[in-house]
Structures are given as structure tokens and as C-alpha cells.
Design an enzyme around this catalytic site. Sequence first.
Site, PDB file in Angstrom:
ATOM      1  N   LYS A 114      -4.218  23.939  21.773  1.00 35.03           N
ATOM      2  CA  LYS A 114      -5.125  25.051  22.116  1.00 35.03           C
ATOM      3  C   LYS A 114      -4.689  25.734  23.425  1.00 35.03           C
ATOM      4  O   LYS A 114      -4.603  26.957  23.500  1.00 35.03           O
ATOM      5  CB  LYS A 114      -6.580  24.544  22.254  1.00 35.03           C
ATOM      6  CG  LYS A 114      -7.120  23.889  20.992  1.00 35.03           C
ATOM      7  CD  LYS A 114      -8.557  23.435  21.163  1.00 35.03           C
ATOM      8  CE  LYS A 114      -8.729  22.357  22.203  1.00 35.03           C
ATOM      9  NZ  LYS A 114      -8.083  21.080  21.882  1.00 35.03           N
ATOM     10  N   ARG A 164       2.189  14.673  27.211  1.00 36.66           N
ATOM     11  CA  ARG A 164       1.877  15.928  27.927  1.00 36.66           C
ATOM     12  C   ARG A 164       2.078  15.755  29.434  1.00 36.66           C
ATOM     13  O   ARG A 164       1.708  14.751  30.015  1.00 36.66           O
ATOM     14  CB  ARG A 164       0.429  16.326  27.645  1.00 36.66           C
ATOM     15  CG  ARG A 164      -0.062  17.490  28.507  1.00 36.66           C
ATOM     16  CD  ARG A 164      -1.286  18.162  27.952  1.00 36.66           C
ATOM     17  NE  ARG A 164      -2.414  17.279  27.761  1.00 36.66           N
ATOM     18  CZ  ARG A 164      -3.498  17.602  27.060  1.00 36.66           C
ATOM     19  NH1 ARG A 164      -3.579  18.797  26.477  1.00 36.66           N
ATOM     20  NH2 ARG A 164      -4.495  16.763  26.925  1.00 36.66           N
ATOM     21  N   ARG A 185     -18.007  22.611  22.600  1.00 38.61           N
ATOM     22  CA  ARG A 185     -17.593  21.281  22.137  1.00 38.61           C
ATOM     23  C   ARG A 185     -18.698  20.609  21.322  1.00 38.61           C
ATOM     24  O   ARG A 185     -18.517  19.499  20.841  1.00 38.61           O
ATOM     25  CB  ARG A 185     -17.306  20.390  23.347  1.00 38.61           C
ATOM     26  CG  ARG A 185     -15.939  20.595  24.002  1.00 38.61           C
ATOM     27  CD  ARG A 185     -14.968  19.593  23.533  1.00 38.61           C
ATOM     28  NE  ARG A 185     -14.056  18.869  24.361  1.00 38.61           N
ATOM     29  CZ  ARG A 185     -13.098  19.281  25.140  1.00 38.61           C
ATOM     30  NH1 ARG A 185     -12.939  20.535  25.427  1.00 38.61           N
ATOM     31  NH2 ARG A 185     -12.271  18.439  25.701  1.00 38.61           N
ATOM     32  N   ARG A 191      -2.102  13.678  33.219  1.00 35.70           N
ATOM     33  CA  ARG A 191      -3.550  13.599  33.437  1.00 35.70           C
ATOM     34  C   ARG A 191      -4.026  12.162  33.245  1.00 35.70           C
ATOM     35  O   ARG A 191      -3.564  11.485  32.336  1.00 35.70           O
ATOM     36  CB  ARG A 191      -4.270  14.515  32.437  1.00 35.70           C
ATOM     37  CG  ARG A 191      -4.238  15.975  32.813  1.00 35.70           C
ATOM     38  CD  ARG A 191      -4.674  16.889  31.675  1.00 35.70           C
ATOM     39  NE  ARG A 191      -5.876  16.471  30.976  1.00 35.70           N
ATOM     40  CZ  ARG A 191      -6.430  17.129  29.963  1.00 35.70           C
ATOM     41  NH1 ARG A 191      -5.878  18.270  29.544  1.00 35.70           N
ATOM     42  NH2 ARG A 191      -7.511  16.701  29.378  1.00 35.70           N
ATOM     43  N   ARG A 212     -11.627  10.258  23.319  1.00 37.36           N
ATOM     44  CA  ARG A 212     -11.717  11.725  23.213  1.00 37.36           C
ATOM     45  C   ARG A 212     -11.639  12.161  21.743  1.00 37.36           C
ATOM     46  O   ARG A 212     -12.326  13.097  21.335  1.00 37.36           O
ATOM     47  CB  ARG A 212     -10.627  12.387  24.050  1.00 37.36           C
ATOM     48  CG  ARG A 212     -10.958  12.290  25.553  1.00 37.36           C
ATOM     49  CD  ARG A 212      -9.751  12.563  26.422  1.00 37.36           C
ATOM     50  NE  ARG A 212      -9.240  13.892  26.259  1.00 37.36           N
ATOM     51  CZ  ARG A 212      -7.990  14.250  26.572  1.00 37.36           C
ATOM     52  NH1 ARG A 212      -7.153  13.363  27.048  1.00 37.36           N
ATOM     53  NH2 ARG A 212      -7.612  15.492  26.397  1.00 37.36           N
TER      54      ARG A 212
HETATM   55  P1  ADP Z   1      -4.824  21.070  23.755  1.00 39.91           P
HETATM   56  O1  ADP Z   1      -5.092  22.191  24.716  1.00 39.91           O
HETATM   57  O2  ADP Z   1      -5.277  21.372  22.362  1.00 39.91           O
HETATM   58  O3  ADP Z   1      -5.320  19.733  24.240  1.00 39.91           O
HETATM   59  P2  ADP Z   1      -2.026  21.424  24.593  1.00 39.91           P
HETATM   60  O4  ADP Z   1      -1.774  22.876  24.403  1.00 39.91           O
HETATM   61  O5  ADP Z   1      -2.211  20.944  25.994  1.00 39.91           O
HETATM   62  O6  ADP Z   1      -3.232  20.925  23.629  1.00 39.91           O
HETATM   63  O7  ADP Z   1      -0.815  20.633  23.907  1.00 39.91           O
HETATM   64  C1  ADP Z   1      -0.743  19.211  23.918  1.00 39.91           C
HETATM   65  C2  ADP Z   1       0.711  18.768  24.118  1.00 39.91           C
HETATM   66  O8  ADP Z   1       1.471  19.091  22.955  1.00 39.91           O
HETATM   67  C3  ADP Z   1       1.423  19.435  25.289  1.00 39.91           C
HETATM   68  O9  ADP Z   1       2.277  18.490  25.870  1.00 39.91           O
HETATM   69  C4  ADP Z   1       2.199  20.593  24.629  1.00 39.91           C
HETATM   70  O10 ADP Z   1       3.379  20.911  25.352  1.00 39.91           O
HETATM   71  C5  ADP Z   1       2.526  20.018  23.272  1.00 39.91           C
HETATM   72  N1  ADP Z   1       2.500  21.014  22.174  1.00 39.91           N
HETATM   73  C6  ADP Z   1       1.632  22.051  22.004  1.00 39.91           C
HETATM   74  N2  ADP Z   1       1.866  22.710  20.856  1.00 39.91           N
HETATM   75  C7  ADP Z   1       2.899  22.056  20.258  1.00 39.91           C
HETATM   76  C8  ADP Z   1       3.624  22.234  19.014  1.00 39.91           C
HETATM   77  N3  ADP Z   1       3.294  23.218  18.171  1.00 39.91           N
HETATM   78  N4  ADP Z   1       4.628  21.370  18.738  1.00 39.91           N
HETATM   79  C9  ADP Z   1       4.947  20.369  19.592  1.00 39.91           C
HETATM   80  N5  ADP Z   1       4.317  20.144  20.756  1.00 39.91           N
HETATM   81  C10 ADP Z   1       3.308  20.975  21.098  1.00 39.91           C
HETATM   82  P1  AMP Z   2      -9.737  19.257  27.961  1.00 41.95           P
HETATM   83  O1  AMP Z   2      -8.969  19.770  29.124  1.00 41.95           O
HETATM   84  O2  AMP Z   2     -10.272  20.324  27.067  1.00 41.95           O
HETATM   85  O3  AMP Z   2      -8.983  18.180  27.201  1.00 41.95           O
HETATM   86  O4  AMP Z   2     -11.049  18.533  28.585  1.00 41.95           O
HETATM   87  C1  AMP Z   2     -10.917  17.442  29.475  1.00 41.95           C
HETATM   88  C2  AMP Z   2     -12.298  16.820  29.700  1.00 41.95           C
HETATM   89  O5  AMP Z   2     -13.169  17.759  30.370  1.00 41.95           O
HETATM   90  C3  AMP Z   2     -13.074  16.406  28.447  1.00 41.95           C
HETATM   91  O6  AMP Z   2     -12.692  15.116  27.957  1.00 41.95           O
HETATM   92  C4  AMP Z   2     -14.521  16.441  28.952  1.00 41.95           C
HETATM   93  O7  AMP Z   2     -14.827  15.298  29.739  1.00 41.95           O
HETATM   94  C5  AMP Z   2     -14.510  17.658  29.879  1.00 41.95           C
HETATM   95  N1  AMP Z   2     -14.819  18.900  29.137  1.00 41.95           N
HETATM   96  C6  AMP Z   2     -13.982  19.938  28.889  1.00 41.95           C
HETATM   97  N2  AMP Z   2     -14.605  20.906  28.203  1.00 41.95           N
HETATM   98  C7  AMP Z   2     -15.885  20.465  27.992  1.00 41.95           C
HETATM   99  C8  AMP Z   2     -17.012  21.011  27.341  1.00 41.95           C
HETATM  100  N3  AMP Z   2     -16.975  22.198  26.721  1.00 41.95           N
HETATM  101  N4  AMP Z   2     -18.162  20.272  27.345  1.00 41.95           N
HETATM  102  C9  AMP Z   2     -18.225  19.086  27.952  1.00 41.95           C
HETATM  103  N5  AMP Z   2     -17.193  18.508  28.575  1.00 41.95           N
HETATM  104  C10 AMP Z   2     -16.025  19.186  28.607  1.00 41.95           C
END
Ligand code: ADP
Ligand code: AMP
Length: 224
Positions: free
Chosen positions: A20, A133, A95, A166, A177
Site C-alpha cells: 500500500k 522491509r 482499519r 521497524r 498484525r
Molecule cells: P504496506 O504499506 O502495505 O504495509 P509496503 O508498501 O511497505 O506495504 O511494502 C512492504 C514491503 O514489500 C516493502 O519492503 C516493499 O519494498 C516491498 N514491496 C512492495 N510492493 C512489492 C512488490 N510488488 N513486489 C515485491 N516487493 C514489494
Molecule cells: P502501518 O504503518 O499501517 O503498518 O501501521 C503500523 C501500526 O500503527 C499498526 O499496527 C497500528 O498499531 C497503528 N495504526 C496505523 N493505522 C491505524 C489505524 N487506522 N487505526 C488504528 N491503528 C493504526
Amino acid sequence: MAAQDRRVFLVLLGVPGAGKGTQAKLLEELLQIPQISTGDLFRYNLKNETELGLLAKSYMDRGDLVPDEVTIRMVEERLTREDCARGAIFDGFPRNLVQATALDAITEPLGGIALVPLIGLEDDDAMRRITGRRVCRSCGAVYHIDFNPPKQEGVCDVDGGELYQRDDDKPDTVRNRLYVYYKQTAPLVGYYYAKGLLAEVDGGLPIDEVQANLKAALQAKGLI
Ligand code: ADP
Ligand code: AMP
Ligand code: ZN
């Protein structure tokens, strides 16, 4: 509603690790509207040791959701900034159904949500994505040690910042999660499907192919 009041709001849905944030950054450029990542906003508050950051910390450490009231208030505040004058791309929000209903109330007077892309990904792939990541400490750019590595290990391509993992990207927290996603967030798939807003894309494809498919979904809706 006057034409200038109409904004474009997108909601990106998908399991943690689906891509995302990665796609939101690419859409920001394409659509010229900002990404609003509630996770990034919480992490910013945590880094700056604000009251909100301290409150959010215990929930984030466990991989649980931060309470709705504070999350929704934070989003409302973010939307008052000038860069949201033409809309926003929500990433990680809403969420659960309480947040989704609140977002409807906020966006409806401004034209409503235009599209909800669902980035689909299997759990095993999500686990591999999240544990590999790495994020830039200074600009927040997102990398993957195997799938999207920086040119130099541990260093951000954009600004030379230090890349870190992270705390909540360790396997135990990731499992919770994913559990929280299926229990609380997955019902939103049906919620937006029923509103005719859902557009599913295969998140298992390479980043540029996911981007191309998202673009096609936006084109089909007349958004670009
Ligand atoms: P989200 O925001 O849904 O948690 P991220 O955009 O942070 O996901 O992506 C999660 C991990 O996967 C990151 O390390 C990113 O670089 C990698 N990633 C994202 N999209 C792809 C893809 N299409 N193929 C391979 N790796 C990806
Ligand atoms: P993310 O960066 O989206 O993976 O979110 C990291 C963490 O932030 C989550 O595991 C939650 O603890 C908190 N968080 C992010 N977005 C929300 C949301 N919309 N509602 C509640 N908690 C959130
Ligand atoms: Zn950086």
C-alpha cells in the site's frame, strides 16, 4: 456542490506488507494528491515524543489498533492541511468499520470516496515482504532487502539516510498484525464492494506491474 469543492479520495486496502505504502507514493506523483498513512503519522508522533505518540506506542508495539477516537481525530486534523485541497490517498486507514463510517461522514460532503483498490497478497508473501522491509529514518522511503534493495546496503537512495527495520516488523508482531487485519479490517472489503467502489489488483506481481494495474483501474473510473 461547487466543482472546486469536489476532491478525489482513494482508500488503499490490503494486508500489512501488500504494498500500500509503495503504491501510494507512486500514486501521489500521478494524481498530485498526498498519501495519508496513519502508520506514518503515528511513527512521526512517536519519534517526536508527542502525547499522541506515547499513547499510540503500546498499541503499535503489540500490533494492535490504536483507539478509533484518537485515530479519527488525527486524520481529521491532517485533512485540514492545504495539500489536501484536491483530495488524498488513504493508506492504512480506515482499519475497521467505525473508522470507515467516520471516513464516509468526512468525505461525503466533498464528493465521497472515488475508488478503493484492494491489493491482494497471500500471508506467506506478506510475511516475507514485511520482515525484509527497511525504512529510511529521515525521509520514510521504503525498501526491501531482496525485492527492492537500495543501491548501497543500509543507505537511502533518495537522501543518504540510514535504513532501519521497524520494531513491529519482527515475525511475532507481524503475526498479530495479520490476525488483527483479518478480524477487524477484512470486513471493509465487503463494505466497499457493496458500495461498488472496490477494484482488486494482484499485489503478488512486481511493483511496476501492480502500478500499471492500479493505473488501469483509475482510468476505468475516469480518474486519470
Ligand atoms: P504496506 O504499506 O502495505 O504495509 P509496503 O508498501 O511497505 O506495504 O511494502 C512492504 C514491503 O514489500 C516493502 O519492503 C516493499 O519494498 C516491498 N514491496 C512492495 N510492493 C512489492 C512488490 N510488488 N513486489 C515485491 N516487493 C514489494
Ligand atoms: P502501518 O504503518 O499501517 O503498518 O501501521 C503500523 C501500526 O500503527 C499498526 O499496527 C497500528 O498499531 C497503528 N495504526 C496505523 N493505522 C491505524 C489505524 N487506522 N487505526 C488504528 N491503528 C493504526
Ligand atoms: Zn531517505
